[in-house]
Scaffold this motif. Structure first.
Motif, PDB file in Angstrom:
ATOM      1  N   SER A   3       0.832  -1.203   0.000  1.00  0.00           N
ATOM      2  CA  SER A   3       0.000   0.000   0.000  1.00  0.00           C
ATOM      3  C   SER A   3       0.867   1.254   0.000  1.00  0.00           C
ATOM      4  CB  SER A   3      -0.904   0.000   1.231  1.00  0.00           C
ATOM      5  OG  SER A   3      -0.118   0.221   2.401  1.00  0.00           O
ATOM      6  N   GLN A   4       0.242   2.367  -0.313  1.00  0.00           N
ATOM      7  CA  GLN A   4       0.936   3.649  -0.256  1.00  0.00           C
ATOM      8  C   GLN A   4       1.426   3.919   1.172  1.00  0.00           C
ATOM      9  OE1 GLN A   4       1.678   5.298  -3.031  1.00  0.00           O
ATOM     10  NE2 GLN A   4       2.914   6.682  -1.796  1.00  0.00           N
ATOM     11  N   GLN A   5       0.631   3.544   2.149  1.00  0.00           N
ATOM     12  CA  GLN A   5       1.018   3.733   3.551  1.00  0.00           C
ATOM     13  C   GLN A   5       2.263   2.912   3.889  1.00  0.00           C
ATOM     14  OE1 GLN A   5      -1.820   2.397   6.505  1.00  0.00           O
ATOM     15  NE2 GLN A   5      -1.075   3.882   8.005  1.00  0.00           N
ATOM     16  N   GLU A   6       2.314   1.679   3.402  1.00  0.00           N
ATOM     17  CA  GLU A   6       3.489   0.843   3.648  1.00  0.00           C
ATOM     18  C   GLU A   6       4.726   1.441   2.971  1.00  0.00           C
ATOM     19  OE1 GLU A   6       1.559  -3.608   4.101  1.00  0.00           O
ATOM     20  OE2 GLU A   6       1.668  -2.676   2.097  1.00  0.00           O
ATOM     21  N   LYS A   7       4.545   1.947   1.760  1.00  0.00           N
ATOM     22  CA  LYS A   7       5.653   2.607   1.060  1.00  0.00           C
ATOM     23  C   LYS A   7       6.152   3.807   1.857  1.00  0.00           C
ATOM     24  CE  LYS A   7       4.161   1.346  -3.589  1.00  0.00           C
ATOM     25  NZ  LYS A   7       3.625   1.849  -4.866  1.00  0.00           N
ATOM     26  N   GLN A   8       5.233   4.602   2.388  1.00  0.00           N
ATOM     27  CA  GLN A   8       5.619   5.781   3.170  1.00  0.00           C
ATOM     28  C   GLN A   8       6.379   5.373   4.434  1.00  0.00           C
ATOM     29  OE1 GLN A   8       5.283   9.172   2.346  1.00  0.00           O
ATOM     30  NE2 GLN A   8       6.711   9.284   4.057  1.00  0.00           N
ATOM     31  N   HIS A   9       5.923   4.332   5.081  1.00  0.00           N
ATOM     32  CA  HIS A   9       6.608   3.852   6.292  1.00  0.00           C
ATOM     33  C   HIS A   9       8.017   3.359   5.974  1.00  0.00           C
ATOM     34  CE1 HIS A   9       3.640   3.850   9.696  1.00  0.00           C
ATOM     35  NE2 HIS A   9       2.853   4.164   8.679  1.00  0.00           N
ATOM     36  N   MET A  10       8.172   2.685   4.851  1.00  0.00           N
ATOM     37  CA  MET A  10       9.498   2.198   4.470  1.00  0.00           C
ATOM     38  C   MET A  10      10.410   3.372   4.093  1.00  0.00           C
ATOM     39  SD  MET A  10       9.595  -1.065   4.991  1.00  0.00           S
ATOM     40  CE  MET A  10       9.067  -0.304   6.508  1.00  0.00           C
ATOM     41  N   TYR A  11       9.840   4.376   3.453  1.00  0.00           N
ATOM     42  CA  TYR A  11      10.590   5.598   3.159  1.00  0.00           C
ATOM     43  C   TYR A  11      11.034   6.255   4.462  1.00  0.00           C
ATOM     44  CZ  TYR A  11      11.577  10.360   1.603  1.00  0.00           C
ATOM     45  OH  TYR A  11      12.175  11.568   1.373  1.00  0.00           O
ATOM     46  N   ASP A  12      10.112   6.363   5.421  1.00  0.00           N
ATOM     47  CA  ASP A  12      10.434   6.957   6.730  1.00  0.00           C
ATOM     48  C   ASP A  12      11.517   6.149   7.436  1.00  0.00           C
ATOM     49  OD1 ASP A  12       8.486   8.864   6.224  1.00  0.00           O
ATOM     50  OD2 ASP A  12       6.989   7.938   7.530  1.00  0.00           O
ATOM     51  N   TYR A  13      11.420   4.821   7.346  1.00  0.00           N
ATOM     52  CA  TYR A  13      12.449   3.962   7.933  1.00  0.00           C
ATOM     53  C   TYR A  13      13.820   4.300   7.346  1.00  0.00           C
ATOM     54  CZ  TYR A  13      15.452  -0.096   8.538  1.00  0.00           C
ATOM     55  OH  TYR A  13      16.531  -0.900   8.809  1.00  0.00           O
ATOM     56  N   GLY A  14      13.896   4.335   6.025  1.00  0.00           N
ATOM     57  CA  GLY A  14      15.169   4.594   5.364  1.00  0.00           C
ATOM     58  C   GLY A  14      15.744   5.956   5.695  1.00  0.00           C
ATOM     59  N   CYS A  15      14.891   6.974   5.683  1.00  0.00           N
ATOM     60  CA  CYS A  15      15.361   8.331   6.009  1.00  0.00           C
ATOM     61  C   CYS A  15      15.889   8.405   7.434  1.00  0.00           C
ATOM     62  CB  CYS A  15      14.235   9.343   5.818  1.00  0.00           C
ATOM     63  SG  CYS A  15      13.854   9.683   4.089  1.00  0.00           S
ATOM     64  N   LEU A  17      16.877   5.898   9.439  1.00  0.00           N
ATOM     65  CA  LEU A  17      18.075   5.080   9.603  1.00  0.00           C
ATOM     66  C   LEU A  17      19.282   5.830   9.048  1.00  0.00           C
ATOM     67  CD1 LEU A  17      19.547   2.457  10.344  1.00  0.00           C
ATOM     68  CD2 LEU A  17      18.906   1.588   8.077  1.00  0.00           C
ATOM     69  N   GLY A  18      19.123   6.457   7.894  1.00  0.00           N
ATOM     70  CA  GLY A  18      20.219   7.218   7.294  1.00  0.00           C
ATOM     71  C   GLY A  18      20.649   8.388   8.157  1.00  0.00           C
ATOM     72  N   LEU A  19      19.676   9.097   8.723  1.00  0.00           N
ATOM     73  CA  LEU A  19      20.008  10.214   9.616  1.00  0.00           C
ATOM     74  C   LEU A  19      20.737   9.714  10.859  1.00  0.00           C
ATOM     75  CD1 LEU A  19      16.786  12.352   9.262  1.00  0.00           C
ATOM     76  CD2 LEU A  19      19.103  13.073   8.672  1.00  0.00           C
ATOM     77  N   ALA A  20      20.238   8.634  11.453  1.00  0.00           N
ATOM     78  CA  ALA A  20      20.900   8.074  12.635  1.00  0.00           C
ATOM     79  C   ALA A  20      22.335   7.687  12.297  1.00  0.00           C
ATOM     80  CB  ALA A  20      20.126   6.863  13.156  1.00  0.00           C
ATOM     81  N   PHE A  21      22.529   7.040  11.147  1.00  0.00           N
ATOM     82  CA  PHE A  21      23.865   6.624  10.722  1.00  0.00           C
ATOM     83  C   PHE A  21      24.783   7.834  10.585  1.00  0.00           C
ATOM     84  CE2 PHE A  21      27.153   5.843   7.644  1.00  0.00           C
ATOM     85  CZ  PHE A  21      27.652   4.609   8.028  1.00  0.00           C
ATOM     86  N   GLN A  22      24.311   8.890   9.936  1.00  0.00           N
ATOM     87  CA  GLN A  22      25.146  10.067   9.718  1.00  0.00           C
ATOM     88  C   GLN A  22      25.500  10.752  11.032  1.00  0.00           C
ATOM     89  OE1 GLN A  22      26.689  11.138   6.785  1.00  0.00           O
ATOM     90  NE2 GLN A  22      27.795  12.184   8.403  1.00  0.00           N
ATOM     91  N   ILE A  23      24.536  10.858  11.931  1.00  0.00           N
ATOM     92  CA  ILE A  23      24.793  11.497  13.228  1.00  0.00           C
ATOM     93  C   ILE A  23      25.807  10.680  14.021  1.00  0.00           C
ATOM     94  CG2 ILE A  23      23.757  12.175  15.434  1.00  0.00           C
ATOM     95  CD1 ILE A  23      21.139  12.724  13.720  1.00  0.00           C
ATOM     96  N   VAL A  24      25.686   9.362  13.975  1.00  0.00           N
ATOM     97  CA  VAL A  24      26.669   8.499  14.646  1.00  0.00           C
ATOM     98  C   VAL A  24      28.053   8.726  14.042  1.00  0.00           C
ATOM     99  CG1 VAL A  24      27.407   6.100  14.982  1.00  0.00           C
ATOM    100  CG2 VAL A  24      25.036   6.767  15.443  1.00  0.00           C
ATOM    101  N   ASP A  25      28.133   8.804  12.731  1.00  0.00           N
ATOM    102  CA  ASP A  25      29.409   9.083  12.068  1.00  0.00           C
ATOM    103  C   ASP A  25      29.975  10.429  12.528  1.00  0.00           C
ATOM    104  OD1 ASP A  25      31.351   8.234   9.927  1.00  0.00           O
ATOM    105  OD2 ASP A  25      30.734  10.163   9.097  1.00  0.00           O
ATOM    106  N   ASP A  26      29.110  11.427  12.653  1.00  0.00           N
ATOM    107  CA  ASP A  26      29.533  12.740  13.141  1.00  0.00           C
ATOM    108  C   ASP A  26      30.102  12.646  14.561  1.00  0.00           C
ATOM    109  OD1 ASP A  26      28.444  13.726  10.760  1.00  0.00           O
ATOM    110  OD2 ASP A  26      26.692  14.630  11.732  1.00  0.00           O
ATOM    111  N   ILE A  27      29.443  11.880  15.402  1.00  0.00           N
ATOM    112  CA  ILE A  27      29.889  11.703  16.789  1.00  0.00           C
ATOM    113  C   ILE A  27      31.267  11.043  16.822  1.00  0.00           C
ATOM    114  CG2 ILE A  27      29.443  10.429  18.940  1.00  0.00           C
ATOM    115  CD1 ILE A  27      26.399  10.790  18.240  1.00  0.00           C
TER     116      ILE A  27
END
Length: 134
Positions: A3-15, A17-27
């Motif tokens: 569903s579109q909702q599932e796609k949005q949730h997976m997009y949110d997951y990826g975004c 996760l990517g932000l968390a990864f980058q912030i950890v790299d910054d730390i």
């Protein structure tokens, strides 16, 4: 099919996760040794990349603002002073909290999925990213 909702949730997951990864790299640029990082500590800041730990304390430290904007970390000892200001103003802890927040958002996005091996694996990726700052 999903569903579109599932796609949005997976997009949110990826975004998130990517932000968390980058912030950890910054730390890690602030907390790891040159041997662990493969580059000098504070190299991001020294090369003009103002990352999460510094951004999160800029409003609390006029001295850090000066070092980054006016001095551009060119004076003797400026980089070490800037790194210390980030530590003294809890920039590392604030960035850890922000990384964990984005990790939690990534995990929350997975709740739309049925329980399965793939969902578990996606959750483990979040744990792996955050484990680096534990």
């Amino acid at each position: 099919d999903c569903s579109q909702q599932e796609k949005q949730h997976m997009y949110d997951y990826g975004c998130n996760l990517g932000l968390a990864f980058q912030i950890v790299d910054d730390i890690l640029d602030f907390t790891q040794t040159e041997e662990e990082l493969g580059k000098p500590q504070g190299q991001d800041l020294a090369s003009g990349n103002i990352t999460a730990p510094a951004i999160l304390v800029l409003g609390d430290s006029p001295r850090l603002q000066h070092l980054l904007k006016e001095d551009k970390l060119e004076s003797q000892g400026a980089l070490q002073e800037a790194l210390q200001l980030v530590y003294d103003n809890n920039g590392i802890e604030k960035a850890k909290q922000l990384a964990r927040h984005h990790g939690d958002l990534a995990l929350a996005a997975l709740q739309i999925l049925p329980d399965c091996e793939e969902k578990h694996s996606l959750g483990l990726m979040v744990e792996y990213v955050l484990e680096r700052i534990s």
